[in-house]
Design a protein around this motif. Sequence first.
Motif, PDB file in Angstrom:
ATOM      1  N   GLU A  45       5.313  -4.826   5.452  1.00  0.00           N
ATOM      2  CA  GLU A  45       5.490  -3.385   5.806  1.00  0.00           C
ATOM      3  C   GLU A  45       5.105  -2.223   4.992  1.00  0.00           C
ATOM      4  OE1 GLU A  45       9.595  -3.306   6.905  1.00  0.00           O
ATOM      5  OE2 GLU A  45       9.311  -4.831   8.648  1.00  0.00           O
ATOM      6  N   PHE A  46       5.463  -2.400   3.623  1.00  0.00           N
ATOM      7  CA  PHE A  46       5.219  -1.425   2.867  1.00  0.00           C
ATOM      8  C   PHE A  46       3.457  -1.442   2.744  1.00  0.00           C
ATOM      9  CE2 PHE A  46       3.894  -0.183  -1.545  1.00  0.00           C
ATOM     10  CZ  PHE A  46       4.623   0.715  -1.968  1.00  0.00           C
ATOM     11  N   LEU A  47       3.029  -2.506   2.500  1.00  0.00           N
ATOM     12  CA  LEU A  47       1.456  -2.377   2.319  1.00  0.00           C
ATOM     13  C   LEU A  47       0.881  -1.958   3.533  1.00  0.00           C
ATOM     14  CD1 LEU A  47       1.166  -5.508   0.362  1.00  0.00           C
ATOM     15  CD2 LEU A  47       0.691  -3.589  -0.429  1.00  0.00           C
ATOM     16  N   ASN A  48       1.404  -2.224   4.735  1.00  0.00           N
ATOM     17  CA  ASN A  48       0.588  -1.809   6.009  1.00  0.00           C
ATOM     18  C   ASN A  48       0.757  -0.309   6.421  1.00  0.00           C
ATOM     19  OD1 ASN A  48      -0.954  -4.138   7.077  1.00  0.00           O
ATOM     20  ND2 ASN A  48       1.122  -5.252   7.491  1.00  0.00           N
ATOM     21  N   LYS A  49       1.746   0.341   5.742  1.00  0.00           N
ATOM     22  CA  LYS A  49       1.985   1.702   6.150  1.00  0.00           C
ATOM     23  C   LYS A  49       0.741   2.602   5.276  1.00  0.00           C
ATOM     24  CE  LYS A  49       6.817   1.957   6.483  1.00  0.00           C
ATOM     25  NZ  LYS A  49       8.297   2.254   5.575  1.00  0.00           N
ATOM     26  N   LYS A  50       0.246   1.877   4.175  1.00  0.00           N
ATOM     27  CA  LYS A  50      -0.866   2.440   3.539  1.00  0.00           C
ATOM     28  C   LYS A  50      -0.584   3.744   3.151  1.00  0.00           C
ATOM     29  CE  LYS A  50      -4.008  -0.447   6.062  1.00  0.00           C
ATOM     30  NZ  LYS A  50      -4.491  -0.933   7.532  1.00  0.00           N
ATOM     31  N   GLN A  51       0.707   4.249   2.575  1.00  0.00           N
ATOM     32  CA  GLN A  51       0.796   5.401   2.096  1.00  0.00           C
ATOM     33  C   GLN A  51       0.505   5.206   0.683  1.00  0.00           C
ATOM     34  OE1 GLN A  51       4.759   5.858   3.212  1.00  0.00           O
ATOM     35  NE2 GLN A  51       4.313   7.160   5.007  1.00  0.00           N
ATOM     36  N   ILE A  52       1.009   4.112  -0.003  1.00  0.00           N
ATOM     37  CA  ILE A  52       0.529   3.923  -1.519  1.00  0.00           C
ATOM     38  C   ILE A  52      -0.028   2.561  -1.505  1.00  0.00           C
ATOM     39  CG2 ILE A  52       1.797   3.613  -3.638  1.00  0.00           C
ATOM     40  CD1 ILE A  52       3.759   5.186  -2.925  1.00  0.00           C
ATOM     41  N   ASN A  77      -5.886 -10.130   4.410  1.00  0.00           N
ATOM     42  CA  ASN A  77      -6.255  -9.525   5.513  1.00  0.00           C
ATOM     43  C   ASN A  77      -6.342  -8.045   5.615  1.00  0.00           C
ATOM     44  OD1 ASN A  77      -6.966 -12.019   6.846  1.00  0.00           O
ATOM     45  ND2 ASN A  77      -4.823 -12.175   7.411  1.00  0.00           N
ATOM     46  N   ILE A  78      -5.678  -7.376   4.664  1.00  0.00           N
ATOM     47  CA  ILE A  78      -5.615  -5.872   4.404  1.00  0.00           C
ATOM     48  C   ILE A  78      -6.780  -5.566   3.603  1.00  0.00           C
ATOM     49  CG2 ILE A  78      -4.256  -3.979   3.583  1.00  0.00           C
ATOM     50  CD1 ILE A  78      -1.756  -5.885   3.934  1.00  0.00           C
ATOM     51  N   ALA A  79      -7.644  -4.913   4.323  1.00  0.00           N
ATOM     52  CA  ALA A  79      -9.029  -4.337   3.653  1.00  0.00           C
ATOM     53  C   ALA A  79      -8.695  -3.385   2.437  1.00  0.00           C
ATOM     54  CB  ALA A  79      -9.922  -3.642   4.808  1.00  0.00           C
ATOM     55  N   GLU A  80      -7.910  -2.497   2.577  1.00  0.00           N
ATOM     56  CA  GLU A  80      -7.658  -1.655   1.552  1.00  0.00           C
ATOM     57  C   GLU A  80      -7.215  -2.296   0.057  1.00  0.00           C
ATOM     58  OE1 GLU A  80      -7.244   0.544   5.157  1.00  0.00           O
ATOM     59  OE2 GLU A  80      -6.581  -1.202   4.597  1.00  0.00           O
ATOM     60  N   LEU A  81      -6.610  -3.657   0.294  1.00  0.00           N
ATOM     61  CA  LEU A  81      -6.135  -4.261  -0.945  1.00  0.00           C
ATOM     62  C   LEU A  81      -7.355  -5.365  -1.290  1.00  0.00           C
ATOM     63  CD1 LEU A  81      -2.601  -4.729   0.326  1.00  0.00           C
ATOM     64  CD2 LEU A  81      -3.404  -3.134  -1.376  1.00  0.00           C
TER      65      LEU A  81
END
Length: 141
Positions: A45-52, A77-81
Amino acid sequence: MVGDISSRKNILLVDDDQVHLHITKTALKDEYEVFMVKSGKDALEFLNKKQIIPDLILLDIMMPEMDGWVVYENIQNIAELEFTPIIFYSSLDDESTIEKAYELGIFDYITKPCNMTVLQNRVKEILSKAELRKQQFGGAF
């Protein structure tokens, strides 16, 4: 040396053990901005918010409901990571578990309990390597 808060690297700690979260945060908070979550579900949930977007993730393996293996797979599966180093930080110290982690592509594996100076040095080294690779290869590991 404590870095300027705006330029400090972000570290996400994922562990269901409040004591380990507290000890680890205490060891790292002078150098890094440390965020803590108590479950795999909370981590996603923290990572999918993509605030930080964390610069590094310390991930426990043995957690209820969603273990570190599942969290790791979901993070892939989270491109930004895509190029964020992930370290399994676990009390599991058997050779087959550690081997499985490296086969999956984990950046490093640290066994708990760990000397906090060792942890600080490994985190610093991994963040330095990640930064060099970003500069050299545009983020590719």
